[in-house]
Design an enzyme around this catalytic site. Structure first.
Site, short mmCIF file in Angstrom:
data_model
loop_
_atom_site.label_atom_id
_atom_site.label_comp_id
_atom_site.label_asym_id
_atom_site.label_seq_id
_atom_site.Cartn_x
_atom_site.Cartn_y
_atom_site.Cartn_z
N ASP A 244 0.84 -1.19 0.00
CA ASP A 244 0.00 0.00 0.00
C ASP A 244 0.88 1.25 0.00
OD1 ASP A 244 -2.35 1.82 0.79
OD2 ASP A 244 -3.28 -0.17 0.83
N HIS B 87 -3.67 6.02 3.36
CA HIS B 87 -4.38 4.81 2.93
C HIS B 87 -3.85 3.54 3.59
CE1 HIS B 87 -5.84 1.83 -0.12
NE2 HIS B 87 -6.87 2.64 -0.12
N ASN C 247 -14.18 0.71 -7.05
CA ASN C 247 -15.43 1.39 -6.74
C ASN C 247 -16.01 2.14 -7.92
OD1 ASN C 247 -14.83 0.79 -3.93
ND2 ASN C 247 -13.33 2.43 -4.13
N SER D 288 -11.33 -0.84 -0.53
CA SER D 288 -10.03 -0.81 0.13
C SER D 288 -10.16 -1.22 1.59
CB SER D 288 -9.40 0.58 0.06
OG SER D 288 -8.73 0.77 -1.15
#
Length: 440
Positions: A74, A112, A221, A286
């Site tokens: 990530d 994130h 998404n 996520s």
């Protein structure tokens, strides 16, 4: 144009596409932060509705993930967050622009990775915690696998990487490093708008498969522009996670659709930790992915000898069917049921229900047949079979009957002679006509 030149041009075009994809990765990966003041630590725990509603607290009666390493590929994890004390046990920077230990948040969405990590393996904290206190406590975020440990691999995706390294370089390096460090589960809450992936990723994902590692990826998404699932969630064998709203139906904004979806999990009204010890509400696949990665860690802790294929099969087989009967492109095999995944009697599957990257390479990379990744022979007690190179047709000397040129030459010469004769006759007629006209 030669074949090599055409191949180079195609590779350049692919690189350009991937750079454009990288620019939208955070949106595709569902890193949508709701504009709000950071929540107080002691108000967070009650907002983790998925712990009770998806059977995670019941699954904890069997396992909490002890002894399992989960890699988070990530934007980097802030291991200093109070809910991650003692959780991050190793790290690496694949971006070329971060800290060597992978704990410097990077890229367009630096928060994130920490959001993902706390949801996966957060341990909470005590209000009056001291340095000598064990990690854990009643406040803050508790992850799905609170006794698992994390490996962090920082990548720079979503904006121009100052080091110049693209996702073609970062993702394979990140996957391989995680496997080599003993990760039994890899969480990739990053995605793209394209179902295809660069060939540079093949060997790394093959390596993970042959080393018996579960890879979990976010589906993407609609709110981020991803109606269809994009890579790496389209790679065969990867457990792809779709998103649900609070009513346990497919999220309109925080999910996508595609035939590679394996299971659906909560993706709206999520809470997680932010770098610097803060908290935030967020939404997207996520956040759904680390919930499923956490359940995979619980299973691997309970049954250490269970193969990655059987871990995935257990999650899919116990999922509660939703949408059209059976597997579908919205919910996959159904809605995550953590308690059943840890307690149900699940028959052994013959293979990973989501396919195999080894089989895919054999069929779709015919021009460059795959071989076992370096070091993969020691993957497990039952290593994957080596991929055979495709057999080429056996060459043979052509016979006279096979050679088309003799009849072609004969016919061509005959036609040429006939043409010359006709042309000469016409020319003679024109000359004779002019002579008779002159005599008159």
């Amino acid at each position: 144009m030669t074949r090599n030149r055409a191949g180079a041009r195609a590779a350049a075009a692919l690189f350009a596409v991937l750079v454009a994809v990288a620019a939208v990765l955070p949106a595709a990966a569902a890193a949508f932060l709701i504009p709000a003041a950071p929540a107080r630590a002691d108000s967070i725990r009650d907002r983790e509705y998925w712990i009770a509603e998806y059977g995670i607290d019941k699954a904890w009666q069997v396992s909490k993930g002890a002894g399992v390493k989960v890699a988070v590929i990530d934007s980097g994890i802030d291991g200093r967050h109070p809910d991650l004390r003692g959780v991050v046990v190793g790290g690496h920077d694949a971006s070329g622009a971060g800290a060597a230990d992978g704990q410097k948040p990077l890229g367009a969405k630096p928060e994130h990775g920490t959001l993902v990590a706390t949801m996966l393996a957060g341990r909470g904290h005590a209000t009056q915690a001291k340095e000598t206190d064990p990690a854990g406590g009643p406040n803050g975020v508790v992850g799905v696998a609170p006794e698992a440990s994390l490996l962090t691999v920082s990548t720079w995706l979503g904006s121009v990487n100052p080091s110049g390294r693209s996702d073609q370089d970062q993702i394979p390096e990140a996957v391989r490093w995680a496997v080599d460090q003993g990760a039994k589960v890899i969480n990739i809450s990053l995605g793209s708008s394209s179902p295809a992936w660069p060939q540079s990723w093949d060997e790394a994902f093959l390596y993970a498969e042959q080393k018996d590692v579960v890879i979990v990826a976010a589906a993407g998404n609609r709110g981020g522009g991803n109606v269809q699932v994009g890579a790496p969630a389209t790679i065969p064998g990867v457990l792809t996670v779709a998103g649900l709203d609070r009513a346990r139906t497919a999220s309109v904004d925080s999910s996508a659709q595609g035939i590679s979806i394996g299971v659906a999990a909560p993706a709206e009204g999520l809470v997680g930790g932010m770098p610097g010890g803060q908290y935030a509400e967020w939404a997207g696949t996520s956040g759904a992915a680390p919930i499923v990665s956490g359940v995979a860690a619980l299973i691997r802790a309970k049954w250490p000898a269970m193969s990655a294929s059987q871990v995935i099969n257990r999650i899919l087989s116990t999922a509660k069917d939703a949408g059209p009967a059976g597997q579908d492109p919205i919910y996959g095999f159904g809605i995550l049921d953590a308690e059943a995944a840890l307690k149900a009697d699940v028959p052994e599957a013959a293979a990973n229900p989501l396919g195999s990257i080894a089989d895919w390479i054999r069929v779709h990379r015919k021009g460059t047949p795959a071989t076992a990744a370096p070091g993969a022979a020691a993957a497990s007690s039952a290593p994957a079979a080596a991929l055979p190179e495709p057999a080429a047709p056996v060459p043979h000397e052509p016979s006279a009957a096979d050679n088309p040129w003799p009849p072609i030459v004969v016919l061509g010469c005959s036609a040429l002679v006939a043409g010359i004769a006709i042309t000469g006759a016409l020319h003679m007629r024109r000359v004779a006509s002019r002579t008779r006209a002159a005599e008159r």
